[in-house]
Scaffold this active site. Structure first.
Site, PDB file in Angstrom:
ATOM      1  N   HIS A  38       0.842  -1.195   0.000  1.00 25.33           N
ATOM      2  CA  HIS A  38       0.000   0.000   0.000  1.00 25.33           C
ATOM      3  C   HIS A  38       0.881   1.250   0.000  1.00 25.33           C
ATOM      4  O   HIS A  38       2.111   1.144   0.008  1.00 25.33           O
ATOM      5  CB  HIS A  38      -1.014  -0.024   1.154  1.00 25.33           C
ATOM      6  CG  HIS A  38      -0.422  -0.081   2.533  1.00 25.33           C
ATOM      7  ND1 HIS A  38       0.300   0.948   3.079  1.00 25.33           N
ATOM      8  CD2 HIS A  38      -0.458  -1.053   3.484  1.00 25.33           C
ATOM      9  CE1 HIS A  38       0.670   0.633   4.305  1.00 25.33           C
ATOM     10  NE2 HIS A  38       0.243  -0.591   4.577  1.00 25.33           N
ATOM     11  N   HIS A  76       3.841   1.572   2.415  1.00 28.92           N
ATOM     12  CA  HIS A  76       5.069   0.870   2.006  1.00 28.92           C
ATOM     13  C   HIS A  76       5.753   1.642   0.878  1.00 28.92           C
ATOM     14  O   HIS A  76       6.970   1.770   0.821  1.00 28.92           O
ATOM     15  CB  HIS A  76       4.755  -0.533   1.479  1.00 28.92           C
ATOM     16  CG  HIS A  76       3.975  -1.395   2.425  1.00 28.92           C
ATOM     17  ND1 HIS A  76       2.805  -2.018   2.065  1.00 28.92           N
ATOM     18  CD2 HIS A  76       4.202  -1.734   3.711  1.00 28.92           C
ATOM     19  CE1 HIS A  76       2.349  -2.708   3.088  1.00 28.92           C
ATOM     20  NE2 HIS A  76       3.164  -2.551   4.107  1.00 28.92           N
ATOM     21  N   CYS A  86       2.647  -8.436  21.350  1.00 27.22           N
ATOM     22  CA  CYS A  86       1.803  -7.921  20.261  1.00 27.22           C
ATOM     23  C   CYS A  86       2.168  -8.691  18.992  1.00 27.22           C
ATOM     24  O   CYS A  86       3.308  -8.612  18.524  1.00 27.22           O
ATOM     25  CB  CYS A  86       2.022  -6.423  20.049  1.00 27.22           C
ATOM     26  SG  CYS A  86       1.181  -5.846  18.554  1.00 27.22           S
ATOM     27  N   CYS A 111       3.260  -6.419  16.071  1.00 21.24           N
ATOM     28  CA  CYS A 111       4.664  -5.964  16.149  1.00 21.24           C
ATOM     29  C   CYS A 111       5.619  -7.147  16.151  1.00 21.24           C
ATOM     30  O   CYS A 111       6.822  -6.972  15.963  1.00 21.24           O
ATOM     31  CB  CYS A 111       4.927  -5.177  17.427  1.00 21.24           C
ATOM     32  SG  CYS A 111       4.066  -3.619  17.541  1.00 21.24           S
ATOM     33  N   CYS A 159      -1.594  -1.844  22.190  1.00 18.04           N
ATOM     34  CA  CYS A 159      -0.417  -1.494  21.395  1.00 18.04           C
ATOM     35  C   CYS A 159      -0.735  -0.182  20.676  1.00 18.04           C
ATOM     36  O   CYS A 159      -1.771  -0.087  19.999  1.00 18.04           O
ATOM     37  CB  CYS A 159      -0.137  -2.590  20.365  1.00 18.04           C
ATOM     38  SG  CYS A 159       0.947  -2.007  19.046  1.00 18.04           S
ATOM     39  N   HIS A 217      -0.994  -0.861  16.684  1.00 13.53           N
ATOM     40  CA  HIS A 217      -2.012  -1.753  16.123  1.00 13.53           C
ATOM     41  C   HIS A 217      -3.368  -1.625  16.792  1.00 13.53           C
ATOM     42  O   HIS A 217      -4.339  -2.222  16.334  1.00 13.53           O
ATOM     43  CB  HIS A 217      -1.503  -3.201  16.162  1.00 13.53           C
ATOM     44  CG  HIS A 217      -0.311  -3.411  15.297  1.00 13.53           C
ATOM     45  ND1 HIS A 217       0.975  -3.303  15.760  1.00 13.53           N
ATOM     46  CD2 HIS A 217      -0.215  -3.645  13.962  1.00 13.53           C
ATOM     47  CE1 HIS A 217       1.822  -3.482  14.762  1.00 13.53           C
ATOM     48  NE2 HIS A 217       1.131  -3.685  13.659  1.00 13.53           N
ATOM     49  N   LYS A 226      -2.778   6.171  10.982  1.00  9.20           N
ATOM     50  CA  LYS A 226      -1.703   5.588  10.172  1.00  9.20           C
ATOM     51  C   LYS A 226      -2.309   4.608   9.165  1.00  9.20           C
ATOM     52  O   LYS A 226      -3.116   3.757   9.547  1.00  9.20           O
ATOM     53  CB  LYS A 226      -0.726   4.839  11.073  1.00  9.20           C
ATOM     54  CG  LYS A 226       0.373   4.152  10.290  1.00  9.20           C
ATOM     55  CD  LYS A 226       1.119   3.129  11.115  1.00  9.20           C
ATOM     56  CE  LYS A 226       2.082   2.361  10.225  1.00  9.20           C
ATOM     57  NZ  LYS A 226       2.578   1.138  10.804  1.00  9.20           N
ATOM     58  N   LYS A 282      -3.032  -2.092   6.898  1.00 12.09           N
ATOM     59  CA  LYS A 282      -3.996  -3.132   6.548  1.00 12.09           C
ATOM     60  C   LYS A 282      -4.940  -3.365   7.726  1.00 12.09           C
ATOM     61  O   LYS A 282      -6.148  -3.499   7.543  1.00 12.09           O
ATOM     62  CB  LYS A 282      -3.222  -4.409   6.215  1.00 12.09           C
ATOM     63  CG  LYS A 282      -4.112  -5.554   5.821  1.00 12.09           C
ATOM     64  CD  LYS A 282      -3.352  -6.867   5.836  1.00 12.09           C
ATOM     65  CE  LYS A 282      -4.314  -7.980   6.139  1.00 12.09           C
ATOM     66  NZ  LYS A 282      -3.769  -9.245   6.449  1.00 12.09           N
TER      67      LYS A 282
HETATM   68  N1  MSP Z   1       9.066  -6.509   8.236  1.00  8.63           N
HETATM   69  C1  MSP Z   1       9.241  -5.376   9.069  1.00  8.63           C
HETATM   70  C2  MSP Z   1      10.504  -4.642   8.712  1.00  8.63           C
HETATM   71  C3  MSP Z   1      11.737  -5.487   8.756  1.00  8.63           C
HETATM   72  S1  MSP Z   1      13.131  -4.599   8.207  1.00  8.63           S
HETATM   73  C4  MSP Z   1      14.398  -5.595   8.512  1.00  8.63           C
HETATM   74  C5  MSP Z   1       8.051  -4.448   8.927  1.00  8.63           C
HETATM   75  N2  MSP Z   1       7.325  -4.584   7.812  1.00  8.63           N
HETATM   76  S2  MSP Z   1       6.010  -3.719   7.459  1.00  8.63           S
HETATM   77  O1  MSP Z   1       5.606  -4.177   6.168  1.00  8.63           O
HETATM   78  O2  MSP Z   1       5.065  -3.788   8.500  1.00  8.63           O
HETATM   79  O3  MSP Z   1       6.478  -2.253   7.390  1.00  8.63           O
HETATM   80  C6  MSP Z   1       7.559  -1.920   6.596  1.00  8.63           C
HETATM   81  C7  MSP Z   1       7.764  -0.452   6.534  1.00  8.63           C
HETATM   82  O4  MSP Z   1       6.642   0.180   5.957  1.00  8.63           O
HETATM   83  C8  MSP Z   1       7.991   0.203   7.892  1.00  8.63           C
HETATM   84  O5  MSP Z   1       9.067   1.100   7.777  1.00  8.63           O
HETATM   85  C9  MSP Z   1       6.762   0.971   8.123  1.00  8.63           C
HETATM   86  O6  MSP Z   1       6.993   2.125   8.859  1.00  8.63           O
HETATM   87  C10 MSP Z   1       6.382   1.318   6.690  1.00  8.63           C
HETATM   88  N3  MSP Z   1       4.989   1.674   6.675  1.00  8.63           N
HETATM   89  C11 MSP Z   1       3.910   0.853   6.739  1.00  8.63           C
HETATM   90  N4  MSP Z   1       2.795   1.642   6.812  1.00  8.63           N
HETATM   91  C12 MSP Z   1       3.159   2.954   6.796  1.00  8.63           C
HETATM   92  C13 MSP Z   1       2.475   4.159   6.700  1.00  8.63           C
HETATM   93  N5  MSP Z   1       1.169   4.228   6.758  1.00  8.63           N
HETATM   94  N6  MSP Z   1       3.202   5.276   6.526  1.00  8.63           N
HETATM   95  C14 MSP Z   1       4.571   5.262   6.342  1.00  8.63           C
HETATM   96  N7  MSP Z   1       5.235   4.145   6.424  1.00  8.63           N
HETATM   97  C15 MSP Z   1       4.577   3.015   6.856  1.00  8.63           C
HETATM   98  O7  MSP Z   1       7.840  -3.610   9.787  1.00  8.63           O
END
Ligand code: MSP
Length: 653
Positions: free
Chosen positions: A19, A22, A127, A130, A144, A147, A297, A300
């Site tokens: 999304h 990411h 959590c 997390c 949390c 979440h 934020k 999903k």
């Molecule tokens: N798998 C772990 C990261 C491991 S790195 C060795 C993880 N994955 S995640 O898919 O949940 O998130 C990955 C990244 O996407 C994180 O940096 C997270 O902050 C970013 N984002 C996910 N949703 C976000 C927003 N809504 N806004 C900005 N970034 C966000 O955590």
């Protein structure tokens, strides 16, 4: 002098489809990597997917798929998402790949053999979102904070990594290395965590509960905790410990992450590296959150995600990329919306840049046979030339300090300066006489040359459109240094007679519908109104006084500090205020509050300013925003002020 850069994104969990949250971190890292390449740096960009752990295992089970098939499917969506957004990664690492698993296994064995891992029982609040135990300090209102779920109480026999003993040197390192964690407030957050015991890290999970992970080499009944596995990707991708890529890039590593994974990257990861006997990474760059239309934020779990594929296919990858880096100040939380994307695209790309290109092209084709003329620069051209050739230094500085929005604003200000130059010089009038022709040629040459510089400086954000812009103006690409000279546009080159419109004006789907409805011929309204096709009108939509949250979110309200203030000559109502918006810079605002406030009362105060208001000229002064004040029936004004000393630039919602 060229340097080396190793830029990484987080590895994305494959329990969710990609999304915009990411996409944000990935685009920022990509823009950074592309700037390095433009500057001639030896650059390596890594991204990938995080595929082990409890929540991935559960997500696969929920849709009734084999775990491997499930992770393969979602990982390929991430690959396609990054292709669609023109991400220029050199590698895509998946934590289920053998090359990664073997590095994790070796590192674990080494740390275990040296006595840094022990077995113990642990009870705490876990959590699953997390994938870690939360400390009491982190739990907010029993939940949390990220979440919004109640953590589970868990008691487990786990292996522990001796992390607490690393507290002191890590604190010292962060204090001594200003760019280790940026922006600075996140370094302070980490120092505050480190001011108390951080405990040892539970680094395994019983296989009976979590069967999906890398087995501990000395105990097959446990798998590696997903973070202990995933963080190692940054070195396994380089062939740690003796890969050629590792020795070439590791000491230049800069990780880009979101603020929710600060603790794992700023505390777990350096302590792991230290225990492994590997050098620390060079820097950690921490971004804020993109918020969905509910002001939360984007995630999903909360169901408020925006699909990057959809936006990229509607408006182009470049439009999405540009919007993310231009509108989101790095490190801060920002609300994003399709409407704001359309506005940004139309204002900067379609209007300012696109119009300049098409106006210059039209005059070149009509009056100069499409041929770039030799310029005869005059005194009046020097200002433009100086700004253009000075841009690279400013942009390089701003990109280096992670101020992407300000860097692209510098470039756009130059584009606006060129538009003013074009309007002031009136080339369409010059074209009418033979004597005007040489000056016409110079003006057009300068605009084309300016767009050469702009196209190169914007290319990291607009990889496709920058090339198309150059093609439409018979220009060649170049590196960052080439933007510091004026006159590289090839005199005599002929521009193509046909070129696709670079930035066609974008419209929101709703607006398109509204325009179509207006086109209905008078008298035929009832019969032809496309009502049957459109969605039923909700009651609230009829009420013109109501606005949607999207409408509201388009107003950028920020805290500003008054740096200087004076009355505007020959008026009794107006004050001219110089405001600081912290990292976002300074601006001038003219405000009609002189009847209620004296200038000296205001200096140093914090006020709330509408920061994205179109600039307007008041008494010859360009006012860049509006200050909020309440007014009572007698016309007496009271400024709206935050009730705490927040940093200038903070967003108001
Ligand atoms: N798998 C772990 C990261 C491991 S790195 C060795 C993880 N994955 S995640 O898919 O949940 O998130 C990955 C990244 O996407 C994180 O940096 C997270 O902050 C970013 N984002 C996910 N949703 C976000 C927003 N809504 N806004 C900005 N970034 C966000 O955590």
């Amino acid at each position: 002098m060229s340097r080396t850069a190793y830029v990484t994104t987080p590895l994305y969990y494959v329990n969710a489809q990609p999304h915009m949250g990411h996409a944000y971190t990935t685009v920022v890292a990509d823009v950074q990597a592309r700037y390095h390449r433009l500057a001639g740096d030896d650059t390596y960009l890594l991204t990938g997917t995080d595929e082990h752990g409890e929540k991935i295992f559960t997500a696969a089970a929920e849709v009734g798929q084999q775990t491997q098939a499930f992770v393969d499917g979602v990982a390929s969506r991430f690959v396609s998402a990054w292709e669609a957004l023109r991400i220029s990664n050199d590698d895509f690492l998946r934590t289920t790949q053998a090359r990664h698993i073997s590095v994790v296994t070796d590192v674990l064995q080494k740390i275990y053999d040296q006595g840094d891992i022990y077995f113990d029982e642990y009870e705490g609040q876990y959590c699953v979102g997390c994938e870690r135990f939360l400390t009491d300090r982190e739990i907010t209102d029993g939940k949390c904070p990220d979440h919004k779920t109640v953590p589970e109480k868990r008691k487990e026999g786990n292996y522990f990594f001796r992390m607490d003993k690393h507290r002191q040197w890590l604190t010292d390192h962060i204090r001594a290395t200003p760019d280790f964690i940026r922006p600075e407030r996140y370094a302070n957050e980490v120092l505050s965590i480190l001011s108390e015991s951080i405990g040892d890290l539970s680094m395994s999970r019983p296989r009976t509960r979590v069967p999906w992970g890398i087995p501990l080499p000395w105990d097959n009944d446990h798998v590696t905790y997903v973070w202990f596995d995933a963080l190692l990707n940054y070195v396994s991708a380089l062939g740690y410990p003796d890969g050629e890529l590792f020795s070439r890039y590791w000491s230049y590593s800069r990780h880009f992450i979101g603020k929710d994974i600060l603790k794992t990257h700023a505390i777990f990861w350096p302590t792991m590296l230290h225990a492994m006997g590997a050098p620390l990474y060079a820097g950690l760059n921490v971004g804020g959150f993109l918020m969905g239309d509910d002001g939360q934020k984007m995630s999903k779990t909360l169901g408020n995600v925006v699909d990057p594929f959809e936006l990229a296919s509607k408006y182009s990858a470049d439009a999405v990329r540009y919007y993310l880096v231009k509108d989101v100040p790095y490190g801060q939380d920002s609300a994003i919306s399709e409407a704001a994307l359309v506005d940004r695209y139309n204002a900067d790309l379609a209007n300012d840049l696109g119009n300049l290109a098409s106006r210059a092209r039209a005059l070149l084709l009509r009056h100069l046979e499409g041929r770039l003329p030799a310029p005869e620069q005059s005194e009046t051209d020097q200002v433009l030339i100086a700004t253009g050739t000075g841009l690279a230094a400013k942009v390089r500085e701003l990109i280096g300090s992670l101020k992407y929005h300000a860097a692209f604003e510098e470039v756009m200000q130059f584009v606006r300066q060129m538009n003013r130059y074009f309007n002031d010089e009136q080339p369409w009038v010059l074209a009418k006489s033979e004597e005007g022709k040489p000056r016409l040629g110079t003006v057009l040459y300068n605009c084309v040359e300016g767009m050469r510089i702009v196209s190169i400086l914007l290319e990291p954000a607009l990889p496709d459109k920058a090339v198309q812009l150059r093609e439409s103006l018979a220009l060649l690409g170049g590196d960052l240094a080439s933007t510091e000279s004026w006159g590289l546009a090839p005199v005599g080159a002929v521009i193509p007679t046909e070129a696709a419109q670079l930035f066609p004006k974008a419209e929101l789907p709703e607006k398109v519908e509204a325009v179509e409805a207006k086109k209905v011929e008078p008298g035929k309204e009832e019969a032809e109104k496309p009502q049957a096709k459109s969605k039923p009108v909700k009651d609230g939509a009829k009420d013109e006084a109501s606005i949607t949250i999207d409408d509201f979110m388009r107003v950028e309200l920020r805290v500003a500090q008054v740096v200087a203030c004076e009355t505007v000559a020959k008026t009794d109502k107006l004050l001219k205020l110089d405001l600081s918006l912290g990292d976002l810079g300074e601006r001038t605002v003219v405000s009609g509050i002189a009847g209620s406030y004296a200038p000296e009362d205001l200096v140093g105060r914090r006020v709330i300013v509408v920061a994205n208001l179109k600039p307007a000229k008041l008494r010859g002064i360009v006012s860049q925003g509006m200050i909020l004040a309440a007014e009572d029936e007698d016309g007496s004004l009271a400024l709206v002020q935050p009730d705490k000393e927040l940093a200038a630039g903070a967003l108001v919602r």
